[in-house]
Design an enzyme around this catalytic site. Structure first.
Site, PDB file in Angstrom:
ATOM      1  N   HIS A  54     -10.021 -52.930  19.928  1.00  0.00           N
ATOM      2  CA  HIS A  54      -9.322 -52.299  18.799  1.00  0.00           C
ATOM      3  C   HIS A  54      -9.811 -52.954  17.505  1.00  0.00           C
ATOM      4  CE1 HIS A  54      -5.670 -50.584  21.197  1.00  0.00           C
ATOM      5  NE2 HIS A  54      -6.836 -50.196  21.673  1.00  0.00           N
ATOM      6  N   GLU A  56      -8.349 -54.425  15.022  1.00  0.00           N
ATOM      7  CA  GLU A  56      -7.802 -55.745  14.673  1.00  0.00           C
ATOM      8  C   GLU A  56      -8.469 -56.823  15.524  1.00  0.00           C
ATOM      9  OE1 GLU A  56      -6.222 -53.057  15.535  1.00  0.00           O
ATOM     10  OE2 GLU A  56      -4.370 -52.721  14.424  1.00  0.00           O
ATOM     11  N   ARG A 190     -18.807 -28.840  11.565  1.00  0.00           N
ATOM     12  CA  ARG A 190     -19.210 -29.086  12.964  1.00  0.00           C
ATOM     13  C   ARG A 190     -19.292 -30.588  13.248  1.00  0.00           C
ATOM     14  NH1 ARG A 190     -24.121 -24.675  13.790  1.00  0.00           N
ATOM     15  NH2 ARG A 190     -22.777 -22.838  13.807  1.00  0.00           N
ATOM     16  N   THR A 202     -20.449 -13.487  20.657  1.00  0.00           N
ATOM     17  CA  THR A 202     -21.244 -14.136  19.607  1.00  0.00           C
ATOM     18  C   THR A 202     -22.485 -14.790  20.207  1.00  0.00           C
ATOM     19  OG1 THR A 202     -19.281 -14.473  18.265  1.00  0.00           O
ATOM     20  CG2 THR A 202     -21.146 -15.914  17.793  1.00  0.00           C
ATOM     21  N   GLU A 272     -15.638 -20.762  15.915  1.00  0.00           N
ATOM     22  CA  GLU A 272     -16.521 -20.033  14.993  1.00  0.00           C
ATOM     23  C   GLU A 272     -16.636 -18.556  15.366  1.00  0.00           C
ATOM     24  OE1 GLU A 272     -20.115 -21.595  13.394  1.00  0.00           O
ATOM     25  OE2 GLU A 272     -19.537 -23.657  13.796  1.00  0.00           O
ATOM     26  N   LEU A 277     -12.451 -13.308  19.878  1.00  0.00           N
ATOM     27  CA  LEU A 277     -11.912 -14.596  20.314  1.00  0.00           C
ATOM     28  C   LEU A 277     -10.935 -15.161  19.284  1.00  0.00           C
ATOM     29  CD1 LEU A 277     -12.050 -16.476  22.705  1.00  0.00           C
ATOM     30  CD2 LEU A 277     -13.780 -17.813  21.503  1.00  0.00           C
TER      31      LEU A 277
HETATM   32  N1  LIG Z   1     -18.918 -13.532  10.246  1.00  0.00           N
HETATM   33  C1  LIG Z   1     -18.532 -14.439  11.102  1.00  0.00           C
HETATM   34  O1  LIG Z   1     -17.893 -15.438  10.769  1.00  0.00           O
HETATM   35  C2  LIG Z   1     -18.912 -14.256  12.538  1.00  0.00           C
HETATM   36  C3  LIG Z   1     -18.695 -15.305  13.453  1.00  0.00           C
HETATM   37  C4  LIG Z   1     -19.012 -15.096  14.777  1.00  0.00           C
HETATM   38  C5  LIG Z   1     -19.514 -13.876  15.202  1.00  0.00           C
HETATM   39  N2  LIG Z   1     -19.719 -12.889  14.284  1.00  0.00           N
HETATM   40  C6  LIG Z   1     -20.221 -11.586  14.706  1.00  0.00           C
HETATM   41  O2  LIG Z   1     -19.277 -11.021  15.617  1.00  0.00           O
HETATM   42  C7  LIG Z   1     -19.936 -10.161  16.510  1.00  0.00           C
HETATM   43  C8  LIG Z   1     -19.483 -10.430  17.945  1.00  0.00           C
HETATM   44  O3  LIG Z   1     -18.129 -10.090  18.024  1.00  0.00           O
HETATM   45  P1  LIG Z   1     -17.290 -10.194  19.373  1.00  0.00           P
HETATM   46  O4  LIG Z   1     -15.887  -9.908  19.035  1.00  0.00           O
HETATM   47  O5  LIG Z   1     -17.960  -9.414  20.441  1.00  0.00           O
HETATM   48  O6  LIG Z   1     -17.523 -11.719  19.717  1.00  0.00           O
HETATM   49  P2  LIG Z   1     -16.678 -12.868  20.400  1.00  0.00           P
HETATM   50  O7  LIG Z   1     -15.267 -12.885  19.956  1.00  0.00           O
HETATM   51  O8  LIG Z   1     -17.509 -14.075  20.171  1.00  0.00           O
HETATM   52  O9  LIG Z   1     -16.780 -12.563  21.952  1.00  0.00           O
HETATM   53  C9  LIG Z   1     -16.011 -11.616  22.577  1.00  0.00           C
HETATM   54  C10 LIG Z   1     -16.152 -11.814  24.073  1.00  0.00           C
HETATM   55  O10 LIG Z   1     -15.575 -13.056  24.438  1.00  0.00           O
HETATM   56  C11 LIG Z   1     -15.060 -12.976  25.760  1.00  0.00           C
HETATM   57  N3  LIG Z   1     -13.677 -13.455  25.678  1.00  0.00           N
HETATM   58  C12 LIG Z   1     -13.312 -14.737  25.794  1.00  0.00           C
HETATM   59  N4  LIG Z   1     -12.008 -14.875  25.646  1.00  0.00           N
HETATM   60  C13 LIG Z   1     -11.510 -13.654  25.426  1.00  0.00           C
HETATM   61  C14 LIG Z   1     -10.191 -13.139  25.211  1.00  0.00           C
HETATM   62  N5  LIG Z   1      -9.115 -13.924  25.199  1.00  0.00           N
HETATM   63  N6  LIG Z   1     -10.040 -11.824  24.995  1.00  0.00           N
HETATM   64  C15 LIG Z   1     -11.114 -11.006  24.997  1.00  0.00           C
HETATM   65  N7  LIG Z   1     -12.368 -11.437  25.210  1.00  0.00           N
HETATM   66  C16 LIG Z   1     -12.561 -12.745  25.437  1.00  0.00           C
HETATM   67  C17 LIG Z   1     -15.237 -11.546  26.192  1.00  0.00           C
HETATM   68  O11 LIG Z   1     -16.449 -11.497  26.922  1.00  0.00           O
HETATM   69  P3  LIG Z   1     -16.608 -11.708  28.527  1.00  0.00           P
HETATM   70  O12 LIG Z   1     -16.769 -10.358  29.101  1.00  0.00           O
HETATM   71  O13 LIG Z   1     -17.849 -12.525  28.619  1.00  0.00           O
HETATM   72  O14 LIG Z   1     -15.408 -12.417  29.037  1.00  0.00           O
HETATM   73  C18 LIG Z   1     -15.430 -10.799  24.900  1.00  0.00           C
HETATM   74  O15 LIG Z   1     -16.204  -9.640  25.049  1.00  0.00           O
HETATM   75  C19 LIG Z   1     -21.433 -10.388  16.310  1.00  0.00           C
HETATM   76  O16 LIG Z   1     -21.945  -9.304  15.547  1.00  0.00           O
HETATM   77  C20 LIG Z   1     -21.499 -11.667  15.495  1.00  0.00           C
HETATM   78  O17 LIG Z   1     -22.630 -11.685  14.644  1.00  0.00           O
HETATM   79  C21 LIG Z   1     -19.419 -13.042  12.971  1.00  0.00           C
END
Ligand SMILES: NC(=O)c1ccc[n+]([C@@H]2O[C@H](COP(=O)([O-])OP(=O)(O)OC[C@H]3O[C@@H](n4cnc5c(N)ncnc54)[C@H](OP(=O)(O)O)[C@@H]3O)[C@@H](O)[C@H]2O)c1
Length: 341
Positions: A54, A56, A190, A202, A272, A277
């Site tokens: 720790h 101290e 990060r 994503t 992110e 999600l």
């Molecule tokens: N602007 C920003 O800040 C930002 C950030 C990140 C992404 N993006 C963009 O977002 C787009 C992707 O969007 P997205 O909504 O498909 O991505 P996502 O939220 O990263 O992934 C969705 C996938 O996650 C899985 N998943 C895990 N937990 C889940 C839950 N509780 N409920 C539902 N699904 C769950 C599912 O796939 P499984 O079938 O594999 O389970 C679902 O299809 C891309 O175009 C990316 O460029 C933008």
């Protein structure tokens, strides 16, 4: 009240506690500076992670002069429990320390009690530290404190959005919505979190590395665990030399994912996206803080910043508290927290 010397010592203790080489969880980051009765620095110490001394004990081991009448300036209340190391409050008393300055009380019921133990041994304990330093001590371990209180990691979601709330264009591209300053901040976020988490959507669309990089493109010395959540297939994250471990959380349940991360000793998750999600974490009540990088740009179409929250009428809306608005030219950073019910 702290003397100027003690204030400087506390700043130094906070600085050494935040050493980049120290892991973020599951132990708190702690610094200690020992001052002679005349105000000279006798020794400095800090905690370097689970299984190590720790702060101290580290400082006491480094002090060569006698410590009778010395002051210990510490960022966190000295512990009273016997873990892998002995109780720090006892070690300070045994060494002859007569005053202890403490920036933050220990929220961990197993370790707390240091203030009472020190006072019962006649040690003068000072808890009234300047607000700026008390806040720095709290922020230093906010993931760890959250873990102690809630038995799960703190979750900060970061979203990059256009002014019309889009996270990606109609063809799925989202690089880059925001400018360089906001993007550089993401790498700082990060490096100060111990997990970066994205959904498998994503991982499929962006093929991110999820590493923390410096402005020169090199890797930050502290790299987060990289996690992709989902049950479907997605391409493996590329793993440049020096990047953190990459794992899959094969579940759709945010609580299950957080339990897994907590068990791995992780205490602060940077979520992110993507939109699906982030919405799932909000619906599950598993999101503690939202950082929105809002860009002065429009898409008019494309994927919304957030997936379905299951809200169908305005009375059911999810209100957030706006904590801070900071310009990150040309973008804005909004820091928000879900409003407590
Ligand atoms: N602007 C920003 O800040 C930002 C950030 C990140 C992404 N993006 C963009 O977002 C787009 C992707 O969007 P997205 O909504 O498909 O991505 P996502 O939220 O990263 O992934 C969705 C996938 O996650 C899985 N998943 C895990 N937990 C889940 C839950 N509780 N409920 C539902 N699904 C769950 C599912 O796939 P499984 O079938 O594999 O389970 C679902 O299809 C891309 O175009 C990316 O460029 C933008």
């Amino acid at each position: 009240m702290l003397t100027d010397i003690e204030r400087r010592a506390l700043r130094r203790a906070l600085e050494i506690a935040a050493d980049d080489a120290v892991p973020l969880g599951p132990n708190p980051r702690v610094g200690c500076v020992l001052l002679s009765p005349g105000g000279g620095v006798l020794a400095e110490g800090h905690h370097r992670g689970a299984g190590t001394a720790h702060a101290e004990a580290d400082a006491l081991a480094r002090a060569s002069a006698p410590l009778t009448g010395a002051t210990a300036v510490v960022t966190l209340e000295p512990c009273t429990h016997v873990g892998r190391t002995g109780p720090c409050a006892e070690a300070l008393i045994d060494a002859g320390v007569s005053r202890v300055v403490i920036a933050r009380r220990d929220p961990n019921p197993v370790a707390a009690g240091g203030v009472d133990r020190l006072r019962s041994a006649g040690v003068d304990v000072e808890l009234d530290v300047p607000e700026e330093l008390a806040t720095a001590a709290q922020r230093l371990n906010r993931g760890w404190e959250h873990g102690v209180r809630h038995q799960r990691p703190l979750v900060t979601a970061k979203l990059a959005l256009t002014l019309d709330g889009r996270a990606a264009a109609a063809d799925g591209t989202s690089r880059w919505i925001t400018g360089e300053i906001a993007r550089a901040e993401v790498h700082e976020l990060r490096a100060t979190s111990d997990v970066v988490l994205v959904g498998s959507g994503t991982a499929r669309a962006d093929r991110p590395t999820l590493t923390a990089r410096r402005e020169d493109g090199g890797l930050h010395p502290r790299q987060p665990l990289r996690a992709v959540m989902g049950t479907g297939r997605f391409p493996a994250l590329s793993t440049p030399e020096g990047s953190g471990e990459a794992i899959t959380l094969a579940t759709h349940d945010p609580s299950v994912a957080l339990e897994d991360l907590h068990a791995r000793g992780r205490r602060h998750v940077l979520l992110e996206g993507g939109p699906t999600l982030t919405a799932a974490f909000l619906r599950a009540g598993c999101l503690d803080e939202l950082i929105v990088h809002l860009a002065p740009t429009l898409l008019g179409a494309g994927s919304p910043g957030l997936g379905d929250l299951g809200i169908t009428t305005i009375a059911d809306r999810l209100d957030l508290d706006l904590v801070e608005v900071t310009p990150l030219p040309p973008d804005l950073r909004l820091t928000l927290r879900p409003r407590a019910a």
